[in-house]
Design a protein around this motif. Sequence first.
Motif, PDB file in Angstrom:
ATOM      1  N   SER A 165      43.213  47.801  20.648  1.00  0.00           N
ATOM      2  CA  SER A 165      44.647  47.496  20.694  1.00  0.00           C
ATOM      3  C   SER A 165      45.096  46.845  21.993  1.00  0.00           C
ATOM      4  O   SER A 165      46.120  46.155  22.016  1.00  0.00           O
ATOM      5  N   SER A 166      44.377  47.061  23.100  1.00  0.00           N
ATOM      6  CA  SER A 166      44.756  46.496  24.401  1.00  0.00           C
ATOM      7  C   SER A 166      43.548  45.842  25.059  1.00  0.00           C
ATOM      8  O   SER A 166      42.935  46.418  25.962  1.00  0.00           O
ATOM      9  N   PRO A 167      43.172  44.632  24.633  1.00  0.00           N
ATOM     10  CA  PRO A 167      41.955  44.004  25.141  1.00  0.00           C
ATOM     11  C   PRO A 167      42.067  43.575  26.596  1.00  0.00           C
ATOM     12  O   PRO A 167      43.126  43.156  27.062  1.00  0.00           O
ATOM     13  N   SER A 168      40.951  43.704  27.319  1.00  0.00           N
ATOM     14  CA  SER A 168      40.871  43.240  28.703  1.00  0.00           C
ATOM     15  C   SER A 168      39.412  43.233  29.109  1.00  0.00           C
ATOM     16  O   SER A 168      38.536  43.711  28.379  1.00  0.00           O
ATOM     17  N   LYS A 169      39.145  42.683  30.290  1.00  0.00           N
ATOM     18  CA  LYS A 169      37.790  42.694  30.831  1.00  0.00           C
ATOM     19  C   LYS A 169      37.867  42.870  32.335  1.00  0.00           C
ATOM     20  O   LYS A 169      38.702  42.244  33.000  1.00  0.00           O
ATOM     21  N   ILE A 170      37.010  43.741  32.860  1.00  0.00           N
ATOM     22  CA  ILE A 170      36.934  43.972  34.294  1.00  0.00           C
ATOM     23  C   ILE A 170      35.524  43.625  34.759  1.00  0.00           C
ATOM     24  O   ILE A 170      34.549  44.102  34.178  1.00  0.00           O
ATOM     25  N   VAL A 171      35.427  42.804  35.788  1.00  0.00           N
ATOM     26  CA  VAL A 171      34.144  42.470  36.395  1.00  0.00           C
ATOM     27  C   VAL A 171      34.256  42.801  37.882  1.00  0.00           C
ATOM     28  O   VAL A 171      35.081  42.212  38.588  1.00  0.00           O
ATOM     29  N   GLY A 172      33.461  43.774  38.340  1.00  0.00           N
ATOM     30  CA  GLY A 172      33.593  44.220  39.713  1.00  0.00           C
ATOM     31  C   GLY A 172      32.271  44.337  40.438  1.00  0.00           C
ATOM     32  O   GLY A 172      31.220  44.506  39.816  1.00  0.00           O
ATOM     33  N   THR A 173      32.327  44.244  41.763  1.00  0.00           N
ATOM     34  CA  THR A 173      31.151  44.413  42.609  1.00  0.00           C
ATOM     35  C   THR A 173      31.485  45.379  43.742  1.00  0.00           C
ATOM     36  O   THR A 173      32.636  45.478  44.176  1.00  0.00           O
ATOM     37  N   VAL A 174      30.455  46.091  44.201  1.00  0.00           N
ATOM     38  CA  VAL A 174      30.595  46.999  45.334  1.00  0.00           C
ATOM     39  C   VAL A 174      29.826  46.396  46.502  1.00  0.00           C
ATOM     40  O   VAL A 174      28.615  46.190  46.421  1.00  0.00           O
ATOM     41  N   ASN A 175      30.541  46.128  47.594  1.00  0.00           N
ATOM     42  CA  ASN A 175      29.893  45.498  48.749  1.00  0.00           C
ATOM     43  C   ASN A 175      30.732  45.759  49.999  1.00  0.00           C
ATOM     44  O   ASN A 175      31.962  45.631  49.971  1.00  0.00           O
ATOM     45  N   GLY A 176      30.059  46.144  51.076  1.00  0.00           N
ATOM     46  CA  GLY A 176      30.756  46.333  52.340  1.00  0.00           C
ATOM     47  C   GLY A 176      31.818  47.406  52.307  1.00  0.00           C
ATOM     48  O   GLY A 176      32.844  47.293  52.987  1.00  0.00           O
ATOM     49  N   GLY A 177      31.602  48.443  51.510  1.00  0.00           N
ATOM     50  CA  GLY A 177      32.568  49.529  51.439  1.00  0.00           C
ATOM     51  C   GLY A 177      33.817  49.214  50.653  1.00  0.00           C
ATOM     52  O   GLY A 177      34.823  49.922  50.752  1.00  0.00           O
ATOM     53  N   ARG A 178      33.770  48.149  49.815  1.00  0.00           N
ATOM     54  CA  ARG A 178      34.920  47.772  48.994  1.00  0.00           C
ATOM     55  C   ARG A 178      34.477  47.544  47.557  1.00  0.00           C
ATOM     56  O   ARG A 178      33.353  47.110  47.302  1.00  0.00           O
ATOM     57  N   PHE A 179      35.363  47.853  46.614  1.00  0.00           N
ATOM     58  CA  PHE A 179      35.154  47.503  45.210  1.00  0.00           C
ATOM     59  C   PHE A 179      36.087  46.336  44.907  1.00  0.00           C
ATOM     60  O   PHE A 179      37.312  46.475  44.976  1.00  0.00           O
ATOM     61  N   SER A 180      35.509  45.179  44.590  1.00  0.00           N
ATOM     62  CA  SER A 180      36.285  43.975  44.296  1.00  0.00           C
ATOM     63  C   SER A 180      36.183  43.678  42.813  1.00  0.00           C
ATOM     64  O   SER A 180      35.072  43.574  42.274  1.00  0.00           O
ATOM     65  N   ALA A 181      37.326  43.541  42.159  1.00  0.00           N
ATOM     66  CA  ALA A 181      37.318  43.381  40.709  1.00  0.00           C
ATOM     67  C   ALA A 181      38.216  42.240  40.266  1.00  0.00           C
ATOM     68  O   ALA A 181      39.279  41.992  40.857  1.00  0.00           O
ATOM     69  N   LYS A 182      37.762  41.545  39.219  1.00  0.00           N
ATOM     70  CA  LYS A 182      38.593  40.570  38.520  1.00  0.00           C
ATOM     71  C   LYS A 182      38.959  41.162  37.175  1.00  0.00           C
ATOM     72  O   LYS A 182      38.084  41.584  36.409  1.00  0.00           O
ATOM     73  N   ILE A 183      40.248  41.208  36.890  1.00  0.00           N
ATOM     74  CA  ILE A 183      40.743  41.804  35.647  1.00  0.00           C
ATOM     75  C   ILE A 183      41.327  40.693  34.786  1.00  0.00           C
ATOM     76  O   ILE A 183      42.253  39.982  35.209  1.00  0.00           O
ATOM     77  N   VAL A 184      40.785  40.545  33.594  1.00  0.00           N
ATOM     78  CA  VAL A 184      41.223  39.489  32.684  1.00  0.00           C
ATOM     79  C   VAL A 184      41.912  40.122  31.485  1.00  0.00           C
ATOM     80  O   VAL A 184      41.348  40.979  30.802  1.00  0.00           O
ATOM     81  N   PRO A 226      45.096  39.174  28.183  1.00  0.00           N
ATOM     82  CA  PRO A 226      45.739  38.038  27.510  1.00  0.00           C
ATOM     83  C   PRO A 226      46.831  37.388  28.353  1.00  0.00           C
ATOM     84  O   PRO A 226      47.153  36.210  28.163  1.00  0.00           O
ATOM     85  N   ALA A 227      47.388  38.136  29.314  1.00  0.00           N
ATOM     86  CA  ALA A 227      48.459  37.594  30.157  1.00  0.00           C
ATOM     87  C   ALA A 227      47.933  36.781  31.324  1.00  0.00           C
ATOM     88  O   ALA A 227      48.703  36.093  32.010  1.00  0.00           O
ATOM     89  N   GLY A 228      46.625  36.859  31.604  1.00  0.00           N
ATOM     90  CA  GLY A 228      46.058  36.097  32.708  1.00  0.00           C
ATOM     91  C   GLY A 228      45.040  36.896  33.503  1.00  0.00           C
ATOM     92  O   GLY A 228      44.516  37.904  33.024  1.00  0.00           O
ATOM     93  N   GLU A 229      44.768  36.452  34.731  1.00  0.00           N
ATOM     94  CA  GLU A 229      43.773  37.095  35.585  1.00  0.00           C
ATOM     95  C   GLU A 229      44.433  37.714  36.813  1.00  0.00           C
ATOM     96  O   GLU A 229      45.411  37.180  37.339  1.00  0.00           O
TER      97      GLU A 229
END
Length: 229
Positions: A97-116, A118-121
């Motif tokens: 019902s609520s589609p999305s995608k998260i792509v994340g990496t752990v590096n240098g003590g941080r979690f960096s994520a791209k969240i996609v 339907p409304a955008g990134e």
Amino acid sequence: MKILTRLALPLALFALAAPVAAQGSDSGTFRVFVDGREVGTEEFTITQTGTGTAQEVTASGRVRVRLPEGTLELDPRLRSRGIASDPVDYQVEVGGSSPSKIVGTVNGGRFSAKIVTPAGEQLREYVASSGAVVLDEGVAHHYSFLAQRTHNGRVPVIVPRENRQVMATVTSRGEESVTVNGTSAMLFHLVVQPAGGAEHHVWVDALNRVVRVEVPSRSYRAERTTVPR
């Protein structure tokens, strides 16, 4: 010789009770229940390659559940590295019902994520403390990584779909006899209390393979279809 024998026994028992260093491989299916009613399944595979600092563990899953507010579909993939199975990258595709995608990496003590969505990134970044594990909501097999860390202690927990890290306290209630689909097994009962969150109960075997997860406040239970051998 008698003294050595008396010393060896408690040391052997301690080794069985303590988390093991290697993640190992595992696969199976959880039946998912909400309010005592079966609502879907979680299929997963955990694969280890290499040893020591070169060790890599990949955990992938497929969650399909039907909830009163709509369907939830999760396709998570977690990759970790090293003796402690530290998370390296994580992605999850959310369907239903609520589609999305998260792509994340752990590096240098941080979690960096791209969240996609339907409304955008969107881009998100937050602290990922040393020794952190990934526990995505509704993904039972992730608790294997937590059990590897400790059966008693405090663990930083990355919650990807909530874009945050929390501290969780893990407490062992010792071994218990648990019946899974008609088969009895002795399992370690762990209570996981995230700061400001609901209490989670997790049962794992001597190899830290997850057999059952319960969140009483949400009437949620995930249970393996068979006890791992």
